[in-house]
Design a protein around this motif. Structure first.
Motif, mmCIF file in Angstrom:
data_model
loop_
_atom_site.group_PDB
_atom_site.id
_atom_site.type_symbol
_atom_site.label_atom_id
_atom_site.label_comp_id
_atom_site.label_asym_id
_atom_site.label_seq_id
_atom_site.Cartn_x
_atom_site.Cartn_y
_atom_site.Cartn_z
ATOM 1 N N LYS A 5 -2.495 16.938 -31.973
ATOM 2 C CA LYS A 5 -3.664 16.375 -31.406
ATOM 3 C C LYS A 5 -4.815 16.378 -32.402
ATOM 4 O O LYS A 5 -5.335 15.397 -32.841
ATOM 5 C CB LYS A 5 -4.201 17.144 -30.147
ATOM 6 N N ASN A 6 -4.733 17.407 -33.307
ATOM 7 C CA ASN A 6 -6.056 17.393 -34.338
ATOM 8 C C ASN A 6 -5.835 16.591 -35.526
ATOM 9 O O ASN A 6 -6.579 16.247 -35.997
ATOM 10 C CB ASN A 6 -6.077 18.974 -34.738
ATOM 11 N N ILE A 7 -4.600 16.095 -35.672
ATOM 12 C CA ILE A 7 -4.282 15.146 -36.570
ATOM 13 C C ILE A 7 -4.845 13.908 -36.475
ATOM 14 O O ILE A 7 -5.515 13.240 -37.309
ATOM 15 C CB ILE A 7 -2.670 14.968 -36.998
ATOM 16 N N TYR A 8 -5.043 13.240 -35.015
ATOM 17 C CA TYR A 8 -5.517 12.140 -34.664
ATOM 18 C C TYR A 8 -6.984 12.281 -34.279
ATOM 19 O O TYR A 8 -7.451 11.152 -34.162
ATOM 20 C CB TYR A 8 -4.542 11.515 -33.476
ATOM 21 N N LYS A 48 -16.299 14.286 -30.232
ATOM 22 C CA LYS A 48 -14.968 14.162 -30.750
ATOM 23 C C LYS A 48 -14.566 12.598 -30.712
ATOM 24 O O LYS A 48 -14.825 11.936 -29.648
ATOM 25 C CB LYS A 48 -13.976 14.883 -29.840
ATOM 26 N N ALA A 49 -13.692 11.921 -31.526
ATOM 27 C CA ALA A 49 -13.129 10.545 -31.398
ATOM 28 C C ALA A 49 -12.077 10.373 -32.195
ATOM 29 O O ALA A 49 -11.473 11.277 -32.727
ATOM 30 C CB ALA A 49 -14.342 9.753 -31.887
ATOM 31 N N HIS A 50 -11.311 9.446 -31.855
ATOM 32 C CA HIS A 50 -9.924 8.980 -32.404
ATOM 33 C C HIS A 50 -10.014 8.650 -33.821
ATOM 34 O O HIS A 50 -10.750 7.578 -33.884
ATOM 35 C CB HIS A 50 -9.040 8.329 -31.712
ATOM 36 N N ILE A 60 -16.269 1.669 -43.133
ATOM 37 C CA ILE A 60 -16.661 2.994 -43.601
ATOM 38 C C ILE A 60 -15.789 4.232 -43.072
ATOM 39 O O ILE A 60 -15.239 5.053 -43.775
ATOM 40 C CB ILE A 60 -18.142 3.149 -43.281
ATOM 41 N N PHE A 61 -15.578 4.143 -41.683
ATOM 42 C CA PHE A 61 -14.708 5.254 -41.084
ATOM 43 C C PHE A 61 -13.402 5.221 -41.919
ATOM 44 O O PHE A 61 -12.472 6.322 -42.191
ATOM 45 C CB PHE A 61 -14.352 4.982 -39.695
ATOM 46 N N TYR A 62 -12.548 4.011 -41.929
ATOM 47 C CA TYR A 62 -11.434 3.629 -42.618
ATOM 48 C C TYR A 62 -11.395 4.365 -44.002
ATOM 49 O O TYR A 62 -10.561 5.349 -44.418
ATOM 50 C CB TYR A 62 -10.945 2.388 -42.785
ATOM 51 N N LYS A 63 -12.532 4.178 -44.917
ATOM 52 C CA LYS A 63 -12.639 4.836 -46.239
ATOM 53 C C LYS A 63 -12.657 6.352 -45.969
ATOM 54 O O LYS A 63 -12.101 7.071 -46.649
ATOM 55 C CB LYS A 63 -13.633 4.080 -46.813
ATOM 56 N N GLN A 64 -13.586 6.754 -44.981
ATOM 57 C CA GLN A 64 -13.803 8.235 -44.795
ATOM 58 C C GLN A 64 -12.636 9.150 -44.579
ATOM 59 O O GLN A 64 -12.264 10.070 -45.044
ATOM 60 C CB GLN A 64 -14.795 8.155 -43.766
ATOM 61 N N PHE A 65 -11.755 8.483 -43.618
ATOM 62 C CA PHE A 65 -10.656 9.128 -43.220
ATOM 63 C C PHE A 65 -9.270 8.806 -44.140
ATOM 64 O O PHE A 65 -8.430 9.763 -44.124
ATOM 65 C CB PHE A 65 -10.376 8.674 -41.776
ATOM 66 N N PHE A 66 -9.227 7.565 -44.401
ATOM 67 C CA PHE A 66 -7.939 7.100 -45.259
ATOM 68 C C PHE A 66 -7.770 6.707 -46.451
ATOM 69 O O PHE A 66 -7.091 6.438 -47.193
ATOM 70 C CB PHE A 66 -7.048 6.386 -44.372
ATOM 71 N N HIS A 100 -20.043 3.182 -26.922
ATOM 72 C CA HIS A 100 -19.968 1.766 -26.727
ATOM 73 C C HIS A 100 -19.018 1.089 -27.197
ATOM 74 O O HIS A 100 -18.344 0.155 -26.555
ATOM 75 C CB HIS A 100 -21.265 1.075 -27.088
ATOM 76 N N GLU A 101 -18.414 1.363 -28.581
ATOM 77 C CA GLU A 101 -17.412 0.869 -28.925
ATOM 78 C C GLU A 101 -15.981 1.032 -28.025
ATOM 79 O O GLU A 101 -15.025 0.204 -28.256
ATOM 80 C CB GLU A 101 -17.256 1.153 -30.433
ATOM 81 N N TYR A 102 -15.986 2.202 -27.499
ATOM 82 C CA TYR A 102 -15.009 2.560 -26.810
ATOM 83 C C TYR A 102 -14.896 1.880 -25.332
ATOM 84 O O TYR A 102 -14.002 2.050 -24.710
ATOM 85 C CB TYR A 102 -14.845 4.279 -26.368
ATOM 86 N N GLY A 103 -15.905 0.899 -24.937
ATOM 87 C CA GLY A 103 -16.108 0.524 -23.788
ATOM 88 C C GLY A 103 -17.010 0.793 -22.845
ATOM 89 O O GLY A 103 -17.184 0.152 -21.867
#
Length: 186
Positions: A5-8, A48-50, A60-66, A100-103
């Motif tokens: 779970k913590n990986i994601y 917490k978020a995925h 920006i999140f993509y660059k930060q995590f991957f 908001h982005e989660y809906g």
């Protein structure tokens, strides 16, 4: 399993500019009841978020995590959980944007707190959430200026007046404030 779970999942913690300390984060971590509506006064200490979802909604999140920012120390691992410290804005504003982005669109639609809405635009600017930024700006312009919120609105405008991209929004709000103050005098 908990490790899988913590990986994601990534945990965001609010650390204001004056709140950093040398204590390990596991000692500083507080757990508070999360508010369903981030426009309320109480703000969560942890959010917490995925990671994969965040990476899909923001380059920006993509660059930060991957990507290219992954190895720059922006993410720390504590007890197997990836932690990101938020210093630039409140976790309340961050949580409202991500939810908001989660809906959960009512969090923006129902919010009348000018300070929080402007801060949410800062979150959008940092993480390239352009569509949400436009939604928030439209929401700000729909809020009625009254005697009760007139001075707090002016205070927020003064605080954010120098930021790029806010000029048009601030000009429209100033017109609304002028009309509202004229109505009050009559």
């Amino acid at each position: 399993s908990e490790v899988l779970k913590n990986i994601y999942v990534v945990e965001f913690q609010f650390v204001g500019p004056d709140e950093e300390s040398t204590e390990p984060s596991s000692k500083k971590r507080k757990t508070t009841k999360k508010s369903k509506n981030p426009c309320e006064k109480e703000k969560p200490e942890v959010f917490k978020a995925h990671k994969l979802f965040l990476s899909c909604i923001s380059p920006i999140f993509y660059k930060q995590f991957f990507g290219s920012l992954h190895d720059r120390g922006l993410v720390e691992i504590v007890d197997g959980m990836e932690i990101v410290r938020i210093k630039e804005f409140s976790l309340q504003a961050f949580a409202a944007c991500i939810n908001h982005e989660y809906g959960e669109e009512n969090m923006v639609k129902d919010c009348t707190n000018f300070d929080l809405l402007f801060e949410m635009i800062l979150v959008c600017k940092k993480y390239d959430l352009d569509e949400l930024s436009q939604v928030i700006m439209r929401r700000i312009l729909k809020i009625k200026i009254t005697r009760e919120n007139l001075f707090s609105t002016l205070k927020v405008l003064e605080q954010f007046k120098g930021l790029l991209g806010f000029e048009k929004l601030c000009a429209e709000l100033n017109r609304k404030i002028g009309r509202a103050s004229c109505r009050e005098r009559v």
